[in-house]
Design a protein around this motif. Structure first.
Motif, mmCIF file in Angstrom:
data_model
loop_
_atom_site.group_PDB
_atom_site.id
_atom_site.type_symbol
_atom_site.label_atom_id
_atom_site.label_comp_id
_atom_site.label_asym_id
_atom_site.label_seq_id
_atom_site.Cartn_x
_atom_site.Cartn_y
_atom_site.Cartn_z
ATOM 1 N N TYR A 273 -6.904 21.022 -53.641
ATOM 2 C CA TYR A 273 -5.530 20.507 -53.915
ATOM 3 C C TYR A 273 -5.581 19.447 -55.208
ATOM 4 O O TYR A 273 -4.807 19.680 -56.038
ATOM 5 N N PRO B 293 -18.634 22.012 -45.580
ATOM 6 C CA PRO B 293 -17.201 21.714 -45.933
ATOM 7 C C PRO B 293 -16.833 20.382 -46.854
ATOM 8 O O PRO B 293 -16.002 20.226 -47.575
ATOM 9 N N ASN C 83 -15.321 26.458 -46.156
ATOM 10 C CA ASN C 83 -14.905 25.944 -44.869
ATOM 11 C C ASN C 83 -15.265 26.898 -43.621
ATOM 12 O O ASN C 83 -15.029 26.554 -42.456
ATOM 13 N N GLN D 217 -10.595 35.546 -47.274
ATOM 14 C CA GLN D 217 -10.295 34.255 -47.997
ATOM 15 C C GLN D 217 -10.531 34.677 -49.606
ATOM 16 O O GLN D 217 -9.836 34.439 -50.538
ATOM 17 N N ARG E 298 -13.568 16.485 -48.850
ATOM 18 C CA ARG E 298 -13.727 17.866 -48.530
ATOM 19 C C ARG E 298 -13.481 18.658 -49.749
ATOM 20 O O ARG E 298 -12.648 18.549 -50.527
ATOM 21 N N TRP E 299 -14.103 19.846 -49.656
ATOM 22 C CA TRP E 299 -13.682 20.917 -50.816
ATOM 23 C C TRP E 299 -12.236 21.310 -50.729
ATOM 24 O O TRP E 299 -11.652 21.530 -51.968
ATOM 25 N N TYR E 300 -11.794 21.167 -49.522
ATOM 26 C CA TYR E 300 -10.138 21.468 -49.395
ATOM 27 C C TYR E 300 -9.383 20.481 -50.206
ATOM 28 O O TYR E 300 -8.652 20.898 -50.733
ATOM 29 N N ALA F 269 -11.834 27.427 -51.270
ATOM 30 C CA ALA F 269 -12.293 26.291 -50.007
ATOM 31 C C ALA F 269 -12.068 26.751 -48.729
ATOM 32 O O ALA F 269 -12.792 26.357 -47.839
ATOM 33 N N ASN F 270 -11.330 27.691 -48.360
ATOM 34 C CA ASN F 270 -11.208 28.142 -47.110
ATOM 35 C C ASN F 270 -12.462 29.104 -46.583
ATOM 36 O O ASN F 270 -13.073 28.948 -45.648
ATOM 37 N N GLY G 249 -7.545 27.078 -53.368
ATOM 38 C CA GLY G 249 -7.523 26.862 -51.748
ATOM 39 C C GLY G 249 -8.003 27.956 -51.124
ATOM 40 O O GLY G 249 -8.956 27.564 -50.212
#
Length: 295
Positions: A33, A12, A158, A196, A27-29, A154-155, A151
């Motif tokens: 963004y 992640p 993660n 996802q 983080r990738w999340y 990224a989910n 997003g």
């Protein structure tokens, strides 16, 4: 043995930086963004610099105003997403632990709440600067799908927000005890829908392609409210469909409600995601039909 896919060896965190005895991670999340916002800004600039796309060849705002608008939208996303999660998914917990509402770094954001935050922020910004509300809504809506795509990817990285157990050949064995907690399957071989990726394809790729086609090939910006309406209805419908295979939030699952339905009668009902998506679909269809009638 069931043919499934093992989860790829992905972290992640993009990288870690030790500093003053602490570790700071990208983080990738968070990267999703950042890149999503940059792409949205670029798409908005492209549209505003083409007066022919707009009614009376008059864009609703100047490209120079986008920086201020983005600030408002970022605040709206954070506040709306967090409050939406608190109110829609875990109100009892946060009423008992109000200080935890501010701990956004622990996770817990709701897209529907974030969307409401963006709507409120955009509306207030538009009123303050005398920008036509529907045209501003169209501009914002057409820039959102790339961020949704990133997003959801990224989910997946993660290993969160995975789907229900599945025997399909593209089902994925996600890591973690919670993902492996599947009744009736062999320990360590609990495969699930990669929901996802379903959402990334529907909300990001397909919906994004439709909005770009409407904007640049069908003159949709000249019909205020049309792009916004298609986005709301399209996202709501995509989310509603994927909810059938997406694992519901743990707080809704119980021995008497194994499907995690937020509302149900007997064995039939709706998840919280579906309940929140229905008003989006209805409102989106209303805006789209209204725009076509008044064009």
């Amino acid at each position: 043995m069931q043919a499934v896919l093992n989860f790829p060896d992905l972290s992640p965190e993009l990288f870690l930086i030790p500093l003053f005895g602490m570790e700071f991670a990208l983080r990738w999340y968070a990267l999703a963004y950042i890149v999503g916002i940059l792409i949205a800004w670029r798409l908005a600039v492209m549209a505003l610099r083409r007066p022919a796309l707009w009614r009376n060849e008059t864009p609703p705002m100047k490209p120079e105003q986008l920086d201020d608008l983005l600030t408002w939208i970022i605040i709206g996303v954070i506040l709306g997403g967090r409050l939406g999660f608190v109110l829609f998914y875990q109100p009892a917990y946060y009423l008992s632990h109000p200080a935890d509402i501010l701990k956004v770094w622990q996770g817990g954001m709701a897209f529907h709440g974030g969307l409401l935050g963006v709507i409120v922020a955009s509306y207030l910004y538009g009123r303050r600067h005398n920008i036509p509300t529907l045209s501003l809504g169209d501009l914002v809506a057409y820039t959102v799908p790339p961020g949704l795509l990133l997003g959801r990817l990224a989910n997946f990285i993660n290993a969160e927000l995975w789907g229900r157990p599945s025997e399909l050949p593209w089902a994925v064995i996600f890591p973690g005890f919670a993902a492996q907690d599947c009744p009736g399957v062999v320990a360590g071989m609990c495969a699930r829908h990669p929901s996802q990726l379903y959402e990334a394809a529907l909300e990001g790729v397909l919906l994004g392609a439709v909005l770009l086609w409407l904007a640049y090939r069908r003159g949709a910006f000249r019909k205020p409210g049309l792009i916004m309406g298609v986005f709301l209805a399209g996202y709501g419908a995509s989310r509603f469909v994927v909810e059938f295979v997406r694992q519901p939030d743990a707080q809704f699952i119980s021995p008497g409600n194994p499907l995690g339905l937020a509302w149900h009668i007997g064995g039939y009902g709706l998840t919280m995601g579906q309940i929140l998506s229905l008003p989006m679909i209805a409102l989106g269809l209303w805006f789209a039909l209204r725009a076509r009638r008044t064009a």
